[in-house]
Design a protein around this motif. Structure first.
Motif, PDB file in Angstrom:
ATOM      1  N   GLY A 143     -34.571  -4.006 108.692  1.00 30.72           N
ATOM      2  CA  GLY A 143     -33.145  -4.166 108.401  1.00 30.72           C
ATOM      3  C   GLY A 143     -32.819  -5.265 107.407  1.00 30.72           C
ATOM      4  N   THR A 144     -33.459  -6.422 107.549  1.00 32.44           N
ATOM      5  CA  THR A 144     -33.107  -7.510 106.622  1.00 32.44           C
ATOM      6  C   THR A 144     -33.581  -7.189 105.203  1.00 32.44           C
ATOM      7  OG1 THR A 144     -35.148  -8.754 107.034  1.00 32.44           O
ATOM      8  CG2 THR A 144     -33.242  -9.281 108.446  1.00 32.44           C
ATOM      9  N   GLN A 145     -34.660  -6.414 105.100  1.00 35.90           N
ATOM     10  CA  GLN A 145     -35.201  -6.108 103.776  1.00 35.90           C
ATOM     11  C   GLN A 145     -34.518  -4.886 103.153  1.00 35.90           C
ATOM     12  OE1 GLN A 145     -37.531  -8.482 102.665  1.00 35.90           O
ATOM     13  NE2 GLN A 145     -36.616  -9.265 104.554  1.00 35.90           N
ATOM     14  N   ARG A 146     -34.475  -3.784 103.921  1.00 38.03           N
ATOM     15  CA  ARG A 146     -33.928  -2.548 103.327  1.00 38.03           C
ATOM     16  C   ARG A 146     -32.419  -2.640 103.118  1.00 38.03           C
ATOM     17  NH1 ARG A 146     -37.968  -0.042 106.597  1.00 38.03           N
ATOM     18  NH2 ARG A 146     -39.654   0.621 105.239  1.00 38.03           N
ATOM     19  N   LEU A 147     -31.685  -3.133 104.117  1.00 39.82           N
ATOM     20  CA  LEU A 147     -30.228  -3.170 103.955  1.00 39.82           C
ATOM     21  C   LEU A 147     -29.857  -4.044 102.754  1.00 39.82           C
ATOM     22  CD1 LEU A 147     -27.654  -2.012 105.246  1.00 39.82           C
ATOM     23  CD2 LEU A 147     -27.375  -4.177 106.448  1.00 39.82           C
ATOM     24  N   THR A 148     -30.593  -5.123 102.568  1.00 44.84           N
ATOM     25  CA  THR A 148     -30.309  -6.015 101.445  1.00 44.84           C
ATOM     26  C   THR A 148     -30.528  -5.304 100.114  1.00 44.84           C
ATOM     27  OG1 THR A 148     -31.002  -7.844 102.830  1.00 44.84           O
ATOM     28  CG2 THR A 148     -30.832  -8.284 100.467  1.00 44.84           C
ATOM     29  N   ARG A 149     -31.583  -4.491 100.062  1.00 45.19           N
ATOM     30  CA  ARG A 149     -31.811  -3.746  98.813  1.00 45.19           C
ATOM     31  C   ARG A 149     -30.784  -2.645  98.623  1.00 45.19           C
ATOM     32  NH1 ARG A 149     -38.233  -4.060  97.784  1.00 45.19           N
ATOM     33  NH2 ARG A 149     -38.426  -6.166  98.575  1.00 45.19           N
ATOM     34  N   PHE A 150     -30.330  -2.048  99.731  1.00 39.56           N
ATOM     35  CA  PHE A 150     -29.322  -0.984  99.612  1.00 39.56           C
ATOM     36  C   PHE A 150     -27.967  -1.546  99.173  1.00 39.56           C
ATOM     37  CE2 PHE A 150     -31.927   1.677 102.606  1.00 39.56           C
ATOM     38  CZ  PHE A 150     -31.930   2.844 101.864  1.00 39.56           C
ATOM     39  N   ILE A 151     -27.503  -2.603  99.856  1.00 37.12           N
ATOM     40  CA  ILE A 151     -26.095  -2.985  99.679  1.00 37.12           C
ATOM     41  C   ILE A 151     -25.911  -4.384  99.103  1.00 37.12           C
ATOM     42  CG2 ILE A 151     -25.447  -1.459 101.605  1.00 37.12           C
ATOM     43  CD1 ILE A 151     -24.940  -3.883 103.343  1.00 37.12           C
ATOM     44  N   GLY A 152     -27.013  -5.086  98.794  1.00 39.02           N
ATOM     45  CA  GLY A 152     -26.915  -6.414  98.189  1.00 39.02           C
ATOM     46  C   GLY A 152     -26.861  -7.523  99.236  1.00 39.02           C
ATOM     47  N   LYS A 153     -27.091  -8.739  98.748  1.00 39.04           N
ATOM     48  CA  LYS A 153     -27.250  -9.884  99.657  1.00 39.04           C
ATOM     49  C   LYS A 153     -25.982 -10.215 100.438  1.00 39.04           C
ATOM     50  CE  LYS A 153     -27.922 -14.828  99.729  1.00 39.04           C
ATOM     51  NZ  LYS A 153     -28.103 -16.055  98.972  1.00 39.04           N
ATOM     52  N   SER A 154     -24.833 -10.226  99.751  1.00 37.95           N
ATOM     53  CA  SER A 154     -23.623 -10.723 100.393  1.00 37.95           C
ATOM     54  C   SER A 154     -23.238  -9.828 101.575  1.00 37.95           C
ATOM     55  CB  SER A 154     -22.492 -10.784  99.360  1.00 37.95           C
ATOM     56  OG  SER A 154     -21.383 -11.426  99.895  1.00 37.95           O
ATOM     57  N   LYS A 155     -23.202  -8.522 101.328  1.00 39.79           N
ATOM     58  CA  LYS A 155     -22.830  -7.599 102.405  1.00 39.79           C
ATOM     59  C   LYS A 155     -23.899  -7.573 103.499  1.00 39.79           C
ATOM     60  CE  LYS A 155     -19.606  -4.135 100.701  1.00 39.79           C
ATOM     61  NZ  LYS A 155     -18.582  -4.212 101.762  1.00 39.79           N
ATOM     62  N   SER A 156     -25.157  -7.655 103.096  1.00 38.78           N
ATOM     63  CA  SER A 156     -26.234  -7.615 104.083  1.00 38.78           C
ATOM     64  C   SER A 156     -26.153  -8.838 104.995  1.00 38.78           C
ATOM     65  CB  SER A 156     -27.594  -7.552 103.376  1.00 38.78           C
ATOM     66  OG  SER A 156     -28.631  -7.560 104.317  1.00 38.78           O
ATOM     67  N   MET A 157     -25.944 -10.010 104.402  1.00 37.73           N
ATOM     68  CA  MET A 157     -25.786 -11.240 105.199  1.00 37.73           C
ATOM     69  C   MET A 157     -24.610 -11.090 106.152  1.00 37.73           C
ATOM     70  SD  MET A 157     -27.782 -13.885 104.773  1.00 37.73           S
ATOM     71  CE  MET A 157     -28.920 -14.665 103.630  1.00 37.73           C
ATOM     72  N   ALA A 171     -19.863   2.440 103.825  1.00 39.94           N
ATOM     73  CA  ALA A 171     -21.302   2.687 103.627  1.00 39.94           C
ATOM     74  C   ALA A 171     -21.546   3.479 102.334  1.00 39.94           C
ATOM     75  CB  ALA A 171     -21.874   3.441 104.823  1.00 39.94           C
ATOM     76  N   GLU A 172     -20.645   4.402 102.044  1.00 40.97           N
ATOM     77  CA  GLU A 172     -20.813   5.172 100.806  1.00 40.97           C
ATOM     78  C   GLU A 172     -20.508   4.296  99.592  1.00 40.97           C
ATOM     79  OE1 GLU A 172     -18.128   8.490 100.085  1.00 40.97           O
ATOM     80  OE2 GLU A 172     -19.761   9.582  99.101  1.00 40.97           O
ATOM     81  N   ARG A 173     -19.421   3.539  99.702  1.00 35.91           N
ATOM     82  CA  ARG A 173     -19.038   2.624  98.613  1.00 35.91           C
ATOM     83  C   ARG A 173     -20.157   1.632  98.316  1.00 35.91           C
ATOM     84  NH1 ARG A 173     -14.343   1.403 101.231  1.00 35.91           N
ATOM     85  NH2 ARG A 173     -14.929  -0.734 101.742  1.00 35.91           N
TER      86      ARG A 173
END
Ligand code: HXC
Length: 258
Positions: A143-157, A171-173
């Motif tokens: 989760g910390t790796q893939r979500l960050t690559r999908f949606i960027g650092k700010s949203k992932s954090m 999620a689509e946006r």
């Protein structure tokens, strides 16, 4: 093989794997993850299967790893058994395209499982989240790796630190899902996408997976070279001749995976 926590149906070249622990919102316990890994290995080995779809119920894709099961374990247990490592590797090893069809909750390990698939089609009632922080842990299967690559650092954090849920539109946006469809039409739309992929050459679907996944593993120059060499190598196939001739002849291609 008969499964207890998933249901597998194979129809028209598509293996549909339905997570099936309705009383626990499809929480991922070790039995379910083991059965999912087995079903994926079987789908990989079955020549009739060209595409795999992983889905849950209308209420939940999966509400995370099974908290009851995890609560019994201590550090030594999870470290020595390398909790979740073996079975999730089976998902990443699968060379056939895998679509996640997500309705309802995809939380924690459920969100991570969806992200391990090749792409996500979401029902408009889907809710994604990484709420592990509320349990005193963090994501454990990417989760910390893939979500960050999908949606960027700010949203992932934001997602990992607050544990908030993200609806399908966000999620689509944000690039987490490829498309959002009405929840009632989720399976129809996903199976239509799966059929479209099933019609392609198996050589090219493998090449697409290898090349796109490479984008996460290598610097751009290496990824571009890898893609170009794969592209070149496809000129050695009958399916490349067929695909290009069919276009020029104004007819549908008949791919033979050769
Ligand atoms: C075990 C779970 C569960 C889970 C739900 N249930 N999620 N059991 N593990 N992750 C069970 C509930 O205990 C309940 O069982 C039944 O499913 C229905 O859930 P309710 O909570 O009654 O439903 P609702 O009020 O609609 O709330 C839905 C929910 C909530 C918002 C999704 O269930 C929830 O917050 N679940 C936990 C989500 C979570 O924290 N996921 C991350 C897990 S950690 P009973 O028997 O009471 O009816 C994780 C780590 C990943 O995933 C690391 C690597 C894999």
């Amino acid at each position: 093989m008969a499964f207890k926590t998933i249901v597998v149906e194979i129809e028209d070249h598509v293996s549909l794997i339905k997570l099936n622990r309705p009383d626990a919102l499809n929480a991922l316990n070790s039995e379910l993850l083991g059965e999912l890994a087995t079903a994926l290995r079987e789908a990989q080995a079955n020549e009739k299967v060209r595409v795999i779809v992983v889905t849950g119920s209308e209420k939940a894709f999966a509400a995370g790893a099974d908290i009851g099961e995890m609560s019994e374990k201590d550090f030594v247990d999870v470290f020595l058994e390398d909790l979740f490592a073996e079975d999730t590797t089976a998902i990443q090893r699968c060379r056939k395209p895998i679509i996640a069809a997500v309705a309802g909750y995809a939380l924690g390990g459920g969100c991570e499982l969806a992200m391990m698939c090749d792409f996500i089609i979401a029902g408009d009632n889907a809710k994604f989240g990484q709420p592990e922080i509320n349990l005193g842990v963090i994501a454990g299967i990417g989760g910390t790796q893939r979500l960050t690559r999908f949606i960027g650092k700010s949203k992932s954090m934001d997602m990992h630190l607050t544990g908030r849920f993200m609806d399908a539109a966000e999620a689509e946006r944000s690039g987490l899902v490829s498309r959002v469809v009405p929840a009632k039409k989720l399976m129809e739309e996903t199976m239509a996408a799966a059929q479209k992929i099933a019609e392609k050459s198996a050589l090219t679907t493998r090449a697409v997976k290898e090349a796109v996944n490479r984008a996460y593993e290598t610097p751009m120059s290496e990824g571009l070279l890898f893609e170009r060499r794969l592209f070149h190598s496809l000129f050695a196939t009958e399916d490349q001749k067929e695909g290009m001739s069919a276009f020029l002849d104004k007819r549908e291609p008949q791919f033979r995976d050769k």
